[in-house]
Design a protein around this motif. Structure first.
Motif, PDB file in Angstrom:
ATOM      1  N   ILE A  73     -71.059 -20.604  42.469  1.00 27.44           N
ATOM      2  CA  ILE A  73     -71.719 -21.900  42.605  1.00 27.44           C
ATOM      3  C   ILE A  73     -72.669 -21.885  43.795  1.00 27.44           C
ATOM      4  CG2 ILE A  73     -71.340 -24.340  43.163  1.00 27.44           C
ATOM      5  CD1 ILE A  73     -68.887 -24.284  41.421  1.00 27.44           C
ATOM      6  N   TRP A  74     -72.229 -21.288  44.904  1.00 24.58           N
ATOM      7  CA  TRP A  74     -73.101 -21.209  46.072  1.00 24.58           C
ATOM      8  C   TRP A  74     -74.286 -20.286  45.814  1.00 24.58           C
ATOM      9  CZ3 TRP A  74     -73.181 -24.710  49.541  1.00 24.58           C
ATOM     10  CH2 TRP A  74     -72.028 -25.407  49.892  1.00 24.58           C
ATOM     11  N   THR A  75     -74.070 -19.228  45.045  1.00 25.03           N
ATOM     12  CA  THR A  75     -75.190 -18.360  44.667  1.00 25.03           C
ATOM     13  C   THR A  75     -76.198 -19.132  43.819  1.00 25.03           C
ATOM     14  OG1 THR A  75     -73.782 -16.387  44.713  1.00 25.03           O
ATOM     15  CG2 THR A  75     -75.836 -16.235  43.478  1.00 25.03           C
ATOM     16  N   GLY A  76     -75.695 -19.925  42.863  1.00 21.90           N
ATOM     17  CA  GLY A  76     -76.583 -20.764  42.061  1.00 21.90           C
ATOM     18  C   GLY A  76     -77.323 -21.784  42.910  1.00 21.90           C
ATOM     19  N   TYR A  77     -76.630 -22.334  43.899  1.00 22.71           N
ATOM     20  CA  TYR A  77     -77.259 -23.290  44.808  1.00 22.71           C
ATOM     21  C   TYR A  77     -78.406 -22.632  45.571  1.00 22.71           C
ATOM     22  CZ  TYR A  77     -76.515 -28.006  46.642  1.00 22.71           C
ATOM     23  OH  TYR A  77     -76.610 -29.350  46.900  1.00 22.71           O
ATOM     24  N   LYS A  78     -78.152 -21.426  46.081  1.00 17.42           N
ATOM     25  CA  LYS A  78     -79.186 -20.696  46.821  1.00 17.42           C
ATOM     26  C   LYS A  78     -80.366 -20.362  45.913  1.00 17.42           C
ATOM     27  CE  LYS A  78     -78.967 -16.378  47.117  1.00 17.42           C
ATOM     28  NZ  LYS A  78     -78.547 -14.969  47.322  1.00 17.42           N
ATOM     29  N   ASN A  79     -80.086 -19.892  44.700  1.00 18.40           N
ATOM     30  CA  ASN A  79     -81.167 -19.541  43.777  1.00 18.40           C
ATOM     31  C   ASN A  79     -82.011 -20.762  43.432  1.00 18.40           C
ATOM     32  OD1 ASN A  79     -80.290 -16.888  43.682  1.00 18.40           O
ATOM     33  ND2 ASN A  79     -79.026 -17.206  41.873  1.00 18.40           N
ATOM     34  N   THR A  80     -81.354 -21.882  43.153  1.00 20.68           N
ATOM     35  CA  THR A  80     -82.096 -23.093  42.811  1.00 20.68           C
ATOM     36  C   THR A  80     -82.952 -23.552  43.975  1.00 20.68           C
ATOM     37  OG1 THR A  80     -80.441 -23.825  41.207  1.00 20.68           O
ATOM     38  CG2 THR A  80     -81.864 -25.512  42.136  1.00 20.68           C
ATOM     39  N   LEU A  81     -82.427 -23.436  45.190  1.00 21.06           N
ATOM     40  CA  LEU A  81     -83.207 -23.823  46.371  1.00 21.06           C
ATOM     41  C   LEU A  81     -84.449 -22.940  46.510  1.00 21.06           C
ATOM     42  CD1 LEU A  81     -83.248 -25.715  48.818  1.00 21.06           C
ATOM     43  CD2 LEU A  81     -82.008 -23.970  50.096  1.00 21.06           C
ATOM     44  N   ILE A  82     -84.291 -21.637  46.269  1.00 22.89           N
ATOM     45  CA  ILE A  82     -85.434 -20.721  46.345  1.00 22.89           C
ATOM     46  C   ILE A  82     -86.449 -21.048  45.258  1.00 22.89           C
ATOM     47  CG2 ILE A  82     -86.151 -18.313  46.073  1.00 22.89           C
ATOM     48  CD1 ILE A  82     -83.470 -17.498  47.305  1.00 22.89           C
ATOM     49  N   TYR A  83     -85.973 -21.234  44.018  1.00 27.74           N
ATOM     50  CA  TYR A  83     -86.880 -21.552  42.918  1.00 27.74           C
ATOM     51  C   TYR A  83     -87.606 -22.879  43.175  1.00 27.74           C
ATOM     52  CZ  TYR A  83     -84.014 -18.055  40.478  1.00 27.74           C
ATOM     53  OH  TYR A  83     -83.346 -16.912  40.127  1.00 27.74           O
ATOM     54  N   THR A  84     -86.901 -23.836  43.726  1.00 25.30           N
ATOM     55  CA  THR A  84     -87.502 -25.157  43.959  1.00 25.30           C
ATOM     56  C   THR A  84     -88.562 -25.102  45.042  1.00 25.30           C
ATOM     57  OG1 THR A  84     -85.447 -26.270  43.290  1.00 25.30           O
ATOM     58  CG2 THR A  84     -87.015 -27.539  44.596  1.00 25.30           C
ATOM     59  N   ASN A 206     -92.441 -32.113  40.824  1.00 29.47           N
ATOM     60  CA  ASN A 206     -92.190 -30.687  40.630  1.00 29.47           C
ATOM     61  C   ASN A 206     -90.845 -30.268  41.199  1.00 29.47           C
ATOM     62  OD1 ASN A 206     -94.796 -29.573  39.429  1.00 29.47           O
ATOM     63  ND2 ASN A 206     -95.610 -30.650  41.188  1.00 29.47           N
ATOM     64  N   ALA A 207     -90.448 -30.838  42.337  1.00 31.61           N
ATOM     65  CA  ALA A 207     -89.163 -30.471  42.920  1.00 31.61           C
ATOM     66  C   ALA A 207     -88.009 -30.882  42.008  1.00 31.61           C
ATOM     67  CB  ALA A 207     -89.010 -31.112  44.304  1.00 31.61           C
ATOM     68  N   VAL A 208     -88.077 -32.095  41.465  1.00 30.28           N
ATOM     69  CA  VAL A 208     -87.031 -32.550  40.550  1.00 30.28           C
ATOM     70  C   VAL A 208     -87.013 -31.685  39.288  1.00 30.28           C
ATOM     71  CG1 VAL A 208     -86.285 -34.456  39.075  1.00 30.28           C
ATOM     72  CG2 VAL A 208     -87.011 -34.909  41.415  1.00 30.28           C
ATOM     73  N   SER A 209     -88.195 -31.338  38.792  1.00 30.84           N
ATOM     74  CA  SER A 209     -88.276 -30.501  37.590  1.00 30.84           C
ATOM     75  C   SER A 209     -87.645 -29.133  37.826  1.00 30.84           C
ATOM     76  CB  SER A 209     -89.736 -30.344  37.160  1.00 30.84           C
ATOM     77  OG  SER A 209     -89.851 -29.477  36.054  1.00 30.84           O
ATOM     78  N   HIS A 210     -87.962 -28.511  38.952  1.00 22.15           N
ATOM     79  CA  HIS A 210     -87.382 -27.200  39.257  1.00 22.15           C
ATOM     80  C   HIS A 210     -85.888 -27.310  39.517  1.00 22.15           C
ATOM     81  CE1 HIS A 210     -90.878 -24.549  39.341  1.00 22.15           C
ATOM     82  NE2 HIS A 210     -91.558 -25.492  39.958  1.00 22.15           N
ATOM     83  N   TRP A 211     -85.472 -28.357  40.220  1.00 22.88           N
ATOM     84  CA  TRP A 211     -84.062 -28.489  40.550  1.00 22.88           C
ATOM     85  C   TRP A 211     -83.202 -28.689  39.300  1.00 22.88           C
ATOM     86  CZ3 TRP A 211     -81.809 -27.582  45.136  1.00 22.88           C
ATOM     87  CH2 TRP A 211     -80.458 -27.917  45.257  1.00 22.88           C
ATOM     88  N   VAL A 268     -69.110 -30.886  40.690  1.00 20.33           N
ATOM     89  CA  VAL A 268     -70.348 -30.103  40.619  1.00 20.33           C
ATOM     90  C   VAL A 268     -71.538 -30.998  40.296  1.00 20.33           C
ATOM     91  CG1 VAL A 268     -71.530 -28.277  39.347  1.00 20.33           C
ATOM     92  CG2 VAL A 268     -69.168 -27.974  40.041  1.00 20.33           C
ATOM     93  N   ILE A 269     -71.327 -32.016  39.468  1.00 17.23           N
ATOM     94  CA  ILE A 269     -72.417 -32.959  39.174  1.00 17.23           C
ATOM     95  C   ILE A 269     -72.881 -33.649  40.446  1.00 17.23           C
ATOM     96  CG2 ILE A 269     -72.983 -35.107  37.975  1.00 17.23           C
ATOM     97  CD1 ILE A 269     -71.103 -34.237  35.738  1.00 17.23           C
ATOM     98  N   ILE A 270     -71.932 -34.076  41.283  1.00 18.52           N
ATOM     99  CA  ILE A 270     -72.288 -34.722  42.541  1.00 18.52           C
ATOM    100  C   ILE A 270     -73.023 -33.756  43.459  1.00 18.52           C
ATOM    101  CG2 ILE A 270     -71.390 -35.844  44.610  1.00 18.52           C
ATOM    102  CD1 ILE A 270     -71.235 -37.543  42.090  1.00 18.52           C
ATOM    103  N   VAL A 271     -72.483 -32.549  43.599  1.00 17.70           N
ATOM    104  CA  VAL A 271     -73.095 -31.558  44.491  1.00 17.70           C
ATOM    105  C   VAL A 271     -74.509 -31.216  44.045  1.00 17.70           C
ATOM    106  CG1 VAL A 271     -72.937 -29.155  45.259  1.00 17.70           C
ATOM    107  CG2 VAL A 271     -70.897 -30.593  45.242  1.00 17.70           C
ATOM    108  N   SER A 272     -74.730 -31.096  42.749  1.00 22.47           N
ATOM    109  CA  SER A 272     -76.045 -30.714  42.248  1.00 22.47           C
ATOM    110  C   SER A 272     -77.057 -31.854  42.317  1.00 22.47           C
ATOM    111  CB  SER A 272     -75.935 -30.223  40.799  1.00 22.47           C
ATOM    112  OG  SER A 272     -75.513 -31.273  39.942  1.00 22.47           O
ATOM    113  N   SER A 273     -76.586 -33.097  42.358  1.00 21.60           N
ATOM    114  CA  SER A 273     -77.493 -34.254  42.369  1.00 21.60           C
ATOM    115  C   SER A 273     -77.840 -34.728  43.770  1.00 21.60           C
ATOM    116  CB  SER A 273     -76.873 -35.421  41.588  1.00 21.60           C
ATOM    117  OG  SER A 273     -76.570 -35.051  40.272  1.00 21.60           O
TER     118      SER A 273
END
Length: 298
Positions: A73-84, A206-211, A268-273
């Protein structure tokens, strides 16, 4: 009764009705989010039996503890932050520069270019040609497959172009040229400071779209280490595969694993939002102003 008093009485009733309707709409919008929040800290059995609808029941933070300890989950968080960050930066730069060029009346063939851009909004190659293109460019299973294909949005380009046309007077451009300013200097020193509303809109869009993006990762990525957070979230919510199994490996029997998996879903829904919910209030003023100017004028 005077006309003024009748209007005042009508205005009061209108305000009451207006606030009543808006309050109902607010409750309808906020209640599902509230349910997710209290469900994430309630006992899974209470959630599954329908006892959680107003206040948390048998409060527990087991789901959040497992989320914080799950490396994927933390890896996904890091990847999404980089992509965003990378994707939004590229989106904003290309949208602003492209829209400004198209907004200038001295651009030769700008109507033809706009026709090509609008054409892409109605006709596309489809999923298979897009995948083949990305594959032949060597971008499959790389971070660039999450950034390059959507680098420019025709819709955002049109909104930004309209904003420039209605906000930056042609006389200002002519005055800058008479003073010896280049187009690039005029854009950086004059246009950008006057365009903070539309810049904020583009950043938010764009940030919301990428996130929130997961489909491009689902199509172009095979390595789980490159998965964005939303794709990890999808596996937890729908597939219920690797992340959940690894996180609840020590939970005991199958029923215990299912209970912990259920409580993790809401967490996870809360953390991702959270990042989007935190970002929006700071950009709301510019967001409303930029959308109104960019979409209704011109």
């Amino acid at each position: 009764m005077s006309l003024l008093s009748r209007n005042s009485k009508f205005d009061r009733w209108f305000d009451i009705l207006n606030y009543t309707i808006l309050s109902i709409v607010l409750l309808v919008v906020l209640y599902p989010l509230y349910i997710v929040v209290i469900s994430s800290i309630s006992d899974p059995d209470a959630v599954n039996t329908g006892r959680v609808w107003l206040i948390p029941q048998d409060i527990t933070f087991a789901g959040y503890r497992l989320i914080l300890s799950d490396g994927q989950i933390w890896t996904g968080y890091k990847n999404t932050l980089i992509y965003t960050v990378l994707g939004t930066s590229l989106n904003v730069v290309l949208s602003l520069t492209g829209a400004y060029a198209l907004s200038r009346s001295d651009l030769v063939g700008r109507n033809f270019f706009m026709l090509l851009i609008v054409f892409t909004m109605f006709f596309g190659g489809g999923l298979v040609p897009s995948y083949l293109l990305i594959k032949h460019l060597g971008m499959t299973n790389t971070i660039w497959s999450q950034i390059i294909p959507g680098a420019v949005s025709a819709y955002n380009l049109i909104i930004t172009r309209t904003f420039f046309q209605t906000t930056i007077p042609k006389e200002m451009q002519e005055a800058a040229e008479m003073d010896g300013s280049t187009i690039t200097r005029f854009f950086i020193r004059i246009v950008l400071p006057l365009s903070l509303p539309i810049v904020a809109v583009m950043v938010l869009f764009n940030a919301v779209s990428h996130w929130n993006s997961y489909f491009t990762g689902l199509i172009y990525l095979r390595d789980h280490k490159l998965y964005p957070l939303q794709l990890v979230l999808r596996e937890i919510l729908i597939v219920n595969s690797a992340p959940t199994e690894s996180a609840v490996a020590g939970a005991g029997d199958d029923s215990s694993m299912m209970r912990i998996a259920d409580i993790m879903k809401f967490g996870v829904i809360i953390v991702s939002s959270l990042p989007v919910l935190v970002l929006y209030p700071f950009l709301q003023k510019y967001f409303v102003k930029g959308v109104m100017i960019g979409s209704l004028k011109g």
